[in-house]
Design a protein around this motif. Structure first.
Motif, PDB file in Angstrom:
ATOM      1  N   PRO A 298      12.005  -3.042 -10.093  1.00 53.22           N
ATOM      2  CA  PRO A 298      11.817  -3.058  -8.639  1.00 53.22           C
ATOM      3  C   PRO A 298      11.446  -4.448  -8.136  1.00 53.22           C
ATOM      4  CG  PRO A 298      10.547  -1.295  -9.682  1.00 53.22           C
ATOM      5  CD  PRO A 298      11.027  -2.183 -10.772  1.00 53.22           C
ATOM      6  N   ALA A 299      11.854  -4.738  -6.935  1.00 54.93           N
ATOM      7  CA  ALA A 299      11.513  -6.015  -6.316  1.00 54.93           C
ATOM      8  C   ALA A 299      10.066  -5.993  -5.827  1.00 54.93           C
ATOM      9  CB  ALA A 299      12.446  -6.305  -5.150  1.00 54.93           C
ATOM     10  N   ALA A 300       9.486  -7.174  -5.674  1.00 50.30           N
ATOM     11  CA  ALA A 300       8.124  -7.276  -5.156  1.00 50.30           C
ATOM     12  C   ALA A 300       8.007  -6.610  -3.790  1.00 50.30           C
ATOM     13  CB  ALA A 300       7.708  -8.744  -5.083  1.00 50.30           C
ATOM     14  N   ASP A 301       9.046  -6.738  -2.964  1.00 49.02           N
ATOM     15  CA  ASP A 301       9.007  -6.119  -1.631  1.00 49.02           C
ATOM     16  C   ASP A 301       8.977  -4.599  -1.724  1.00 49.02           C
ATOM     17  OD1 ASP A 301       8.977  -8.567  -0.415  1.00 49.02           O
ATOM     18  OD2 ASP A 301      11.109  -8.566   0.115  1.00 49.02           O
ATOM     19  N   ASP A 302       9.640  -4.037  -2.744  1.00 48.13           N
ATOM     20  CA  ASP A 302       9.593  -2.589  -2.934  1.00 48.13           C
ATOM     21  C   ASP A 302       8.161  -2.135  -3.219  1.00 48.13           C
ATOM     22  OD1 ASP A 302      12.356  -2.423  -2.599  1.00 48.13           O
ATOM     23  OD2 ASP A 302      12.746  -2.641  -4.748  1.00 48.13           O
ATOM     24  N   TRP A 303       7.473  -2.867  -4.062  1.00 50.03           N
ATOM     25  CA  TRP A 303       6.089  -2.537  -4.348  1.00 50.03           C
ATOM     26  C   TRP A 303       5.205  -2.720  -3.111  1.00 50.03           C
ATOM     27  CZ3 TRP A 303       4.540   0.482  -7.896  1.00 50.03           C
ATOM     28  CH2 TRP A 303       5.184   0.544  -9.133  1.00 50.03           C
ATOM     29  N   ALA A 304       5.502  -3.729  -2.315  1.00 49.22           N
ATOM     30  CA  ALA A 304       4.687  -3.974  -1.122  1.00 49.22           C
ATOM     31  C   ALA A 304       4.746  -2.806  -0.144  1.00 49.22           C
ATOM     32  CB  ALA A 304       5.138  -5.263  -0.439  1.00 49.22           C
ATOM     33  N   ARG A 305       5.821  -2.012  -0.224  1.00 47.14           N
ATOM     34  CA  ARG A 305       5.971  -0.861   0.678  1.00 47.14           C
ATOM     35  C   ARG A 305       5.501   0.449   0.046  1.00 47.14           C
ATOM     36  NH1 ARG A 305      10.823  -3.842   1.802  1.00 47.14           N
ATOM     37  NH2 ARG A 305      11.946  -2.668   0.191  1.00 47.14           N
ATOM     38  N   ASP A 306       4.975   0.390  -1.160  1.00 50.68           N
ATOM     39  CA  ASP A 306       4.581   1.613  -1.866  1.00 50.68           C
ATOM     40  C   ASP A 306       3.291   2.181  -1.272  1.00 50.68           C
ATOM     41  OD1 ASP A 306       4.703   3.541  -4.031  1.00 50.68           O
ATOM     42  OD2 ASP A 306       2.980   2.477  -4.858  1.00 50.68           O
ATOM     43  N   ALA A 307       3.335   3.434  -0.853  1.00 50.22           N
ATOM     44  CA  ALA A 307       2.181   4.056  -0.203  1.00 50.22           C
ATOM     45  C   ALA A 307       1.003   4.203  -1.155  1.00 50.22           C
ATOM     46  CB  ALA A 307       2.585   5.419   0.360  1.00 50.22           C
ATOM     47  N   ALA A 308       1.270   4.565  -2.410  1.00 53.42           N
ATOM     48  CA  ALA A 308       0.173   4.740  -3.358  1.00 53.42           C
ATOM     49  C   ALA A 308      -0.534   3.422  -3.637  1.00 53.42           C
ATOM     50  CB  ALA A 308       0.699   5.345  -4.657  1.00 53.42           C
ATOM     51  N   LEU A 309       0.228   2.345  -3.756  1.00 51.28           N
ATOM     52  CA  LEU A 309      -0.373   1.033  -3.964  1.00 51.28           C
ATOM     53  C   LEU A 309      -1.180   0.612  -2.735  1.00 51.28           C
ATOM     54  CD1 LEU A 309      -0.742  -1.522  -5.658  1.00 51.28           C
ATOM     55  CD2 LEU A 309       1.458  -2.342  -4.772  1.00 51.28           C
ATOM     56  N   ALA A 310      -0.641   0.889  -1.550  1.00 50.58           N
ATOM     57  CA  ALA A 310      -1.344   0.519  -0.316  1.00 50.58           C
ATOM     58  C   ALA A 310      -2.676   1.247  -0.197  1.00 50.58           C
ATOM     59  CB  ALA A 310      -0.470   0.826   0.890  1.00 50.58           C
ATOM     60  N   ALA A 311      -2.767   2.434  -0.779  1.00 45.66           N
ATOM     61  CA  ALA A 311      -3.980   3.244  -0.658  1.00 45.66           C
ATOM     62  C   ALA A 311      -5.055   2.891  -1.682  1.00 45.66           C
ATOM     63  CB  ALA A 311      -3.619   4.722  -0.794  1.00 45.66           C
ATOM     64  N   VAL A 312      -4.757   1.997  -2.611  1.00 47.56           N
ATOM     65  CA  VAL A 312      -5.749   1.638  -3.630  1.00 47.56           C
ATOM     66  C   VAL A 312      -6.926   0.930  -2.965  1.00 47.56           C
ATOM     67  CG1 VAL A 312      -6.193   0.195  -5.659  1.00 47.56           C
ATOM     68  CG2 VAL A 312      -4.064   1.504  -5.495  1.00 47.56           C
ATOM     69  N   PRO A 313      -8.159   1.377  -3.220  1.00 49.15           N
ATOM     70  CA  PRO A 313      -9.321   0.724  -2.593  1.00 49.15           C
ATOM     71  C   PRO A 313      -9.501  -0.716  -3.066  1.00 49.15           C
ATOM     72  CG  PRO A 313      -9.903   2.880  -3.503  1.00 49.15           C
ATOM     73  CD  PRO A 313      -8.546   2.547  -4.025  1.00 49.15           C
ATOM     74  N   GLN A 314     -10.053  -1.539  -2.178  1.00 53.00           N
ATOM     75  CA  GLN A 314     -10.382  -2.908  -2.529  1.00 53.00           C
ATOM     76  C   GLN A 314     -11.781  -2.961  -3.135  1.00 53.00           C
ATOM     77  OE1 GLN A 314      -9.877  -5.531   0.829  1.00 53.00           O
ATOM     78  NE2 GLN A 314      -7.646  -5.366   0.768  1.00 53.00           N
ATOM     79  N   ILE A 315     -12.013  -4.014  -3.918  1.00 50.21           N
ATOM     80  CA  ILE A 315     -13.315  -4.251  -4.502  1.00 50.21           C
ATOM     81  C   ILE A 315     -13.606  -5.741  -4.407  1.00 50.21           C
ATOM     82  CG2 ILE A 315     -12.392  -4.530  -6.856  1.00 50.21           C
ATOM     83  CD1 ILE A 315     -14.967  -3.119  -7.856  1.00 50.21           C
ATOM     84  N   THR A 316     -14.847  -6.104  -4.162  1.00 55.41           N
ATOM     85  CA  THR A 316     -15.199  -7.520  -4.093  1.00 55.41           C
ATOM     86  C   THR A 316     -15.359  -8.087  -5.500  1.00 55.41           C
ATOM     87  OG1 THR A 316     -17.595  -7.157  -4.071  1.00 55.41           O
ATOM     88  CG2 THR A 316     -16.427  -7.113  -1.922  1.00 55.41           C
ATOM     89  N   LEU A 317     -15.280  -9.405  -5.591  1.00 61.52           N
ATOM     90  CA  LEU A 317     -15.457 -10.053  -6.892  1.00 61.52           C
ATOM     91  C   LEU A 317     -16.846  -9.762  -7.459  1.00 61.52           C
ATOM     92  CD1 LEU A 317     -14.352 -12.005  -9.061  1.00 61.52           C
ATOM     93  CD2 LEU A 317     -15.448 -13.851  -7.777  1.00 61.52           C
ATOM     94  N   ASP A 318     -17.880  -9.873  -6.616  1.00 63.92           N
ATOM     95  CA  ASP A 318     -19.238  -9.678  -7.128  1.00 63.92           C
ATOM     96  C   ASP A 318     -19.478  -8.239  -7.571  1.00 63.92           C
ATOM     97  OD1 ASP A 318     -19.705 -12.313  -6.653  1.00 63.92           O
ATOM     98  OD2 ASP A 318     -21.150 -12.028  -5.031  1.00 63.92           O
ATOM     99  N   ALA A 319     -18.830  -7.270  -6.908  1.00 64.34           N
ATOM    100  CA  ALA A 319     -18.980  -5.881  -7.330  1.00 64.34           C
ATOM    101  C   ALA A 319     -18.228  -5.619  -8.631  1.00 64.34           C
ATOM    102  CB  ALA A 319     -18.473  -4.949  -6.240  1.00 64.34           C
TER     103      ALA A 319
END
Length: 257
Positions: A15-36
């Protein structure tokens, strides 16, 4: 999904990088800070099956940790000497030296000195067979409280998967923690197929400067990103593969994912 029995073939372009950029499951992954994710003062040990895997998996994190004042350790499992089998221009001994030099140049872009690399000299392509030796060497390096970052245990490349399993075994014995990152998982899986454990993942946001440094670091691996004129072989690490790990975040799975 039974990832143990699923085919994880690395072929074609994936898959192309753009395909992954549109993936709903990837978009829903929570962010985490570096210190956490990496508390200040914690030693980060990045275990790379091949030279360049330390950049592909966590190049931005390495820069952010170093800029914070902590000194990560990079463990090079193999020397990457088997990437060009049968090439007149790239015999194994030339590759060993070139990939060492490429790693040193790449780490300089991230603000990390070359003396932060430990080389284990496990045979490239032979990590599975050398698993007991790899575990023995890692046990002398990984310490309680370390955070170990390595490739995903279902990444599709045998060296990547065996390295992840060895890191897990050693970390369990000594009380370290392991995070895994996909390299070829972006290639053999596809958006929407549920193969990568997005529900367990976390995203580390990557500032623009850190992303630029990661891109520059990857650009140091000339032996991998350029075609081999002597054999007609395509690049080992083509541009489309690099783009898949140059998101404005890095993705990490817990050890059991």
């Amino acid at each position: 999904m039974d990832l143990v029995n699923r085919s994880r073939h690395i072929g074609g372009t994936g898959p192309a990088a753009d395909d992954w950029a549109r993936d709903a499951a990837l978009a829903a992954v929570p962010q985490i800070t570096l210190d956490a994710m990496i508390p200040p003062g914690t030693r980060v040990v990045v275990v790379a099956p091949h030279p360049d895997d330390e950049i592909l998996t966590c190049g931005a994190l390495l820069h952010l940790v170093a800029a914070r004042g902590d000194a990560p350790l990079i463990v090079a499992v193999t020397d990457g000497e088997a990437s060009h089998p049968g090439s007149p221009a790239w015999p194994p001994e030339r590759l060993r030296q070139a990939r060492t030099d490429e790693t040193d140049a790449a780490l300089a872009h991230l603000g990390i000195d070359a003396d932060r690399v430990r080389r284990l000299h496990i045979p490239d392509g032979g990590v599975t067979a050398a698993a007991p030796e790899l575990e023995r060497q890692l046990a002398a390096i990984i310490a309680p409280g370390d955070i170990v970052i390595t490739t995903w245990r279902f990444d599709g490349h045998p060296d990547h998967e065996s390295t992840a399993l060895a890191c897990s075994a050693v970390a369990r014995q000594c009380g370290a923690r392991v995070l895994q990152a996909p390299v070829w998982g972006w290639h053999w899986s596809a958006p929407g197929d549920g193969a990568m454990p997005m529900s367990q993942a976390r995203k580390l946001p990557v500032p623009n400067d850190a992303l630029a440094r990661k891109r520059a670091a990857l650009g140091c691996f000339h032996s991998q990103i350029e075609g081999d004129a002597s054999s007609g072989a395509a690049p080992i690490l083509p541009a489309f593969a690099m783009e898949r790990v140059l998101h404005p975040f890095e993705l990490y799975f817990p050890d059991h994912a």
